[in-house]
Design a protein around this motif. Structure first.
Motif, short mmCIF file in Angstrom:
data_model
loop_
_atom_site.label_atom_id
_atom_site.label_comp_id
_atom_site.label_asym_id
_atom_site.label_seq_id
_atom_site.Cartn_x
_atom_site.Cartn_y
_atom_site.Cartn_z
N LEU A 9 0.79 -1.08 0.06
CA LEU A 9 -0.04 0.05 0.04
C LEU A 9 0.96 1.17 0.11
CD1 LEU A 9 -2.65 -0.97 2.83
CD2 LEU A 9 -2.76 -1.01 0.13
N ALA A 10 2.09 1.26 0.81
CA ALA A 10 2.85 2.34 0.66
C ALA A 10 4.61 1.82 0.40
CB ALA A 10 2.68 3.02 2.03
N LEU A 11 5.25 2.71 -0.40
CA LEU A 11 6.21 2.45 -0.73
C LEU A 11 7.11 3.86 -0.44
CD1 LEU A 11 8.87 0.46 -1.57
CD2 LEU A 11 8.09 1.14 -3.86
N SER A 12 7.77 4.01 0.43
CA SER A 12 8.57 5.22 0.79
C SER A 12 9.97 5.29 0.87
CB SER A 12 8.02 5.83 2.15
OG SER A 12 8.47 7.13 2.51
N LEU A 13 10.76 5.52 -0.12
CA LEU A 13 12.16 5.48 -0.12
C LEU A 13 12.76 6.76 -0.60
CD1 LEU A 13 12.09 2.51 -2.74
CD2 LEU A 13 12.25 2.36 -0.36
N GLY A 14 12.10 7.93 -0.15
CA GLY A 14 12.72 9.20 -0.22
C GLY A 14 13.94 9.58 0.31
N ARG A 15 14.87 10.57 0.02
CA ARG A 15 15.76 11.17 0.93
C ARG A 15 16.84 9.80 0.89
NH1 ARG A 15 15.82 16.27 2.46
NH2 ARG A 15 13.89 17.26 2.46
N ASN A 16 17.26 9.26 -0.15
CA ASN A 16 18.45 8.27 -0.27
C ASN A 16 19.11 8.81 -1.62
OD1 ASN A 16 18.25 5.87 1.47
ND2 ASN A 16 15.87 6.39 1.01
N LYS A 17 19.96 7.81 -2.06
CA LYS A 17 21.09 8.01 -3.11
C LYS A 17 20.57 7.08 -4.26
CE LYS A 17 24.46 9.71 0.16
NZ LYS A 17 25.76 9.51 0.86
N ASN A 54 16.06 4.00 -13.21
CA ASN A 54 14.53 4.32 -13.41
C ASN A 54 13.43 3.74 -12.36
OD1 ASN A 54 15.59 4.92 -15.79
ND2 ASN A 54 15.01 3.29 -17.04
N ILE A 55 12.40 4.26 -12.41
CA ILE A 55 11.30 3.78 -11.69
C ILE A 55 10.88 2.41 -12.30
CG2 ILE A 55 8.94 3.86 -10.94
CD1 ILE A 55 9.46 6.90 -10.85
N PRO A 56 10.76 1.13 -11.82
CA PRO A 56 10.70 0.10 -12.78
C PRO A 56 9.25 0.17 -13.21
CG PRO A 56 11.78 -0.40 -10.34
CD PRO A 56 11.14 0.88 -10.52
N THR A 57 9.13 -0.51 -14.46
CA THR A 57 7.93 -0.51 -15.15
C THR A 57 7.21 -1.47 -14.70
OG1 THR A 57 8.82 -1.69 -16.95
CG2 THR A 57 8.62 0.83 -17.32
N GLU A 58 7.78 -2.41 -14.12
CA GLU A 58 6.92 -3.57 -13.23
C GLU A 58 6.13 -3.27 -12.29
OE1 GLU A 58 10.90 -5.24 -15.27
OE2 GLU A 58 10.35 -3.51 -14.13
N PHE A 59 6.15 -1.88 -11.76
CA PHE A 59 5.43 -1.45 -10.74
C PHE A 59 4.04 -1.39 -11.03
CE2 PHE A 59 8.65 0.71 -7.54
CZ PHE A 59 9.26 -0.33 -7.16
N VAL A 60 3.93 -1.71 -12.38
CA VAL A 60 2.25 -1.54 -12.92
C VAL A 60 1.52 -2.59 -12.31
CG1 VAL A 60 2.76 -3.02 -14.92
CG2 VAL A 60 0.78 -1.33 -14.67
N SER A 61 2.24 -3.63 -11.56
CA SER A 61 1.54 -4.90 -10.92
C SER A 61 1.11 -4.55 -9.53
CB SER A 61 2.28 -6.14 -11.02
OG SER A 61 3.40 -5.96 -10.71
N LEU A 62 1.53 -3.36 -9.01
CA LEU A 62 1.15 -2.93 -7.67
C LEU A 62 0.00 -2.22 -7.69
CD1 LEU A 62 4.89 -1.63 -6.55
CD2 LEU A 62 3.84 -3.91 -6.06
N TYR A 63 -0.88 -3.24 -7.92
CA TYR A 63 -2.21 -2.54 -8.13
C TYR A 63 -3.08 -2.14 -6.90
CZ TYR A 63 -3.37 -7.53 -7.46
OH TYR A 63 -3.28 -8.87 -6.88
N ASN A 64 -2.47 -2.39 -5.68
CA ASN A 64 -2.97 -1.80 -4.39
C ASN A 64 -2.43 -0.36 -4.04
OD1 ASN A 64 -5.28 -3.77 -3.83
ND2 ASN A 64 -3.19 -5.39 -3.54
N ILE A 80 -0.84 2.72 -12.68
CA ILE A 80 -1.16 2.38 -11.07
C ILE A 80 -2.27 3.27 -10.73
CG2 ILE A 80 0.03 2.02 -9.01
CD1 ILE A 80 2.84 2.35 -10.16
N THR A 81 -3.45 2.84 -11.03
CA THR A 81 -4.63 3.67 -10.93
C THR A 81 -4.98 3.86 -9.36
OG1 THR A 81 -5.99 1.91 -11.40
CG2 THR A 81 -5.39 3.59 -13.18
N SER A 82 -4.35 2.96 -8.55
CA SER A 82 -4.92 3.12 -7.14
C SER A 82 -4.18 4.24 -6.26
CB SER A 82 -4.62 1.77 -6.46
OG SER A 82 -3.07 1.38 -6.62
N LEU A 83 -3.12 4.79 -7.02
CA LEU A 83 -2.18 5.82 -6.26
C LEU A 83 -3.26 6.96 -5.78
CD1 LEU A 83 0.92 5.93 -8.53
CD2 LEU A 83 0.83 5.42 -6.17
N VAL A 84 -2.83 7.22 -4.68
CA VAL A 84 -3.23 8.39 -3.82
C VAL A 84 -2.24 9.62 -3.79
CG1 VAL A 84 -4.61 9.34 -1.81
CG2 VAL A 84 -5.20 6.85 -2.74
N ALA A 85 -1.37 9.19 -3.63
CA ALA A 85 -0.21 10.30 -3.32
C ALA A 85 1.19 9.82 -4.20
CB ALA A 85 0.14 10.46 -1.92
#
Length: 448
Positions: free
Chosen positions: A69-77, A81-91, A111-116
């Motif tokens: 539901l949430a993937l938070s990886l901000g403020r790293n190095k 690319n953002i993996p195109t495979e993430f399209v299967s993260l439908y939640n 990824i139509t479930s995205l809220v933010a």
């Protein structure tokens, strides 16, 4: 285990925690790459690894964690690319990858479930894809500082649930649709500064009744008269920044209706007319910048009602009249900038009762007369004092030596006379003292 001072890398053996639902290791000093083995944690619903020192690419096989539901990886190095495979993260509802070194665009439209989404400060480049307009559940849209160019696709303006819209610090251009406030009625924050937007300000913004923060014209190319719709903006508005454009006309008196404003930036435009007396109603205001315009008339004494004000920038205008002595009621003031105007009269000694003045008192390049009150010594925390290029006279008060925090003193271009007070020897932190172009006699004192 967030904010625990953890160091080292993430062990691939974490894959054995097969019933893990949430992993929160944010705000630590974790290094290395994100283990590919995390793909086996198929029950994971949230991964919080932001604000660490992670490197490498985002593993594409995280897409196997279909419960995320949430993937938070901000403020790293992180790179790549953002993996195109993430399209299967439908939640997936939250994707936060801001402040990394990611490239290759933003393939998130499926990824139509995205809220933010928070992707700010990555060098993605390219355009904002029209496909993002398919994210009908989106409430927060953060693409600031991504080297984006082109225009904002019209489909984005139809995401009616959007409350946070931020594309600042890019190279976007084009105009804003006149129906902006109608199609985005839930807007609370709207940030498009430091781009190349042009055209006029949509009157419909006044229909976005939840707006609390507008930062939409800094370093853009908006033209036209100051919109009267400012007066009709939400009374919940807290920050209004419309600086560094080519807006002209007078500041509408109805701005006094924005009673919750605490930050107002209208500097570096072409505003004319007077400062509305009604600005005295903005009693929550902490920061006001109207400098570098063409404002005229007197400084309204009603500004003395702004008791929370810490910065007042009225410099580089055409203001006239005297400095209102009632400004001494601004007890929280740290910066008072009135330089480069047509102010006359004396410097009210009451100004020196604002003992909180600690950053700068700049009254230079006006037509001020008279002497400097000995009460200058009350400003013991003041770091910059500038009264240069006026018509001031009398002696330099010895009490200036009590201002022990002074770093910069500019008093040149006046008619000061008498000796330089020896008390200035106590100003050990001072870096610049300019007393040139006065009527000071004698030798340079040994105190220097």
């Amino acid at each position: 285990m967030n904010s625990r001072g953890l160091i080292g890398s993430l062990s691939p053996h974490l894959r054995n925690l097969s019933f893990l639902r949430e992993m929160d290791l944010s705000n630590n000093s974790i290094r290395g790459e994100i283990p590919h083995e995390f793909c086996r944690l198929i029950r994971l619903e949230a991964i919080y690894l932001f604000n660490n020192s992670l490197v490498g690419k985002i593993p594409a096989n995280l897409s196997y964690c279909s419960s995320l539901l949430a993937l938070s990886l901000g403020r790293n190095k992180l790179i790549g690319n953002i993996p195109t495979e993430f399209v299967s993260l439908y939640n997936l509802k939250l994707l936060a990858l801001h402040w990394n070194n990611l490239t290759g665009g933003t393939p998130l439209g499926n990824i139509t479930s995205l809220v933010a989404i928070s992707l700010a400060y990555n060098p993605f480049g390219g355009n904002i894809p029209d496909s993002l307009g398919r994210l009908k559940e989106l409430k927060s849209f953060g693409l600031g500082g991504n080297d984006l160019s082109g225009t904002i696709p019209p489909s984005i303006y139809n995401l009616s649930l959007l409350s946070n819209f931020s594309v600042s610090q890019n190279q976007l251009h084009g105009s804003l649709p006149p129906t902006l406030g109608l199609t985005l009625p839930n807007l609370q924050q709207f940030q498009i500064s430091e781009n190349f937007f042009s055209g006029s300000i949509p009157m419909s913004l006044s229909n976005a009744s939840k707006l609390g923060f507008i930062e939409m014209f800094g370093v853009n190319q908006f033209r036209g008269a100051s919109p009267r719709s400012i007066a009709n903006l939400s009374s919940q508005l807290e920050r209004l920044i419309i600086d560094r454009n080519q807006l002209y006309g007078s500041i509408p008196s109805g701005i006094g209706n924005l009673v919750n404003l605490y930050l107002l930036g209208m500097e570096r435009n072409k505003f004319t007319g007077t400062i509305p007396v009604e600005m005295g109603k903005l009693q929550n205001l902490q920061w006001m910048a109207l400098h570098d315009n063409q404002l005229s008339g007197e400084i309204p004494s009603s500004l003395a009602n702004l008791s929370l004000l810490s910065e007042l920038h009225l410099n580089t205008n055409k203001l006239s009249g005297v400095i209102p002595s009632v400004l001494e009621k601004l007890k929280q003031l740290q910066i008072l900038h009135l330089f480069q105007n047509n102010l006359s009269g004396t410097i009210p000694e009451e100004i020196f009762d604002i003992t909180f003045l600690s950053v700068s008192l700049n009254l230079a390049q006006n037509h001020l007369v008279g002497s400097i009150s000995p009460k200058i010594g009350y400003l013991r925390a003041l770091r910059r004092f500038d009264v240069s290029i006026n018509n001031l006279s009398g002696e330099i008060p010895s009490e200036l030596g009590f201002c022990s925090s002074l770093e910069l003193i500019y008093m040149e271009g006046n008619f000061f006379q008498g000796s330089i007070p020896s008390s200035l020897s106590s100003l050990r932190g001072t870096r610049v003292i300019d007393l040139s172009k006065n009527n000071l006699p004698g030798q340079i004192p040994e105190i220097f």
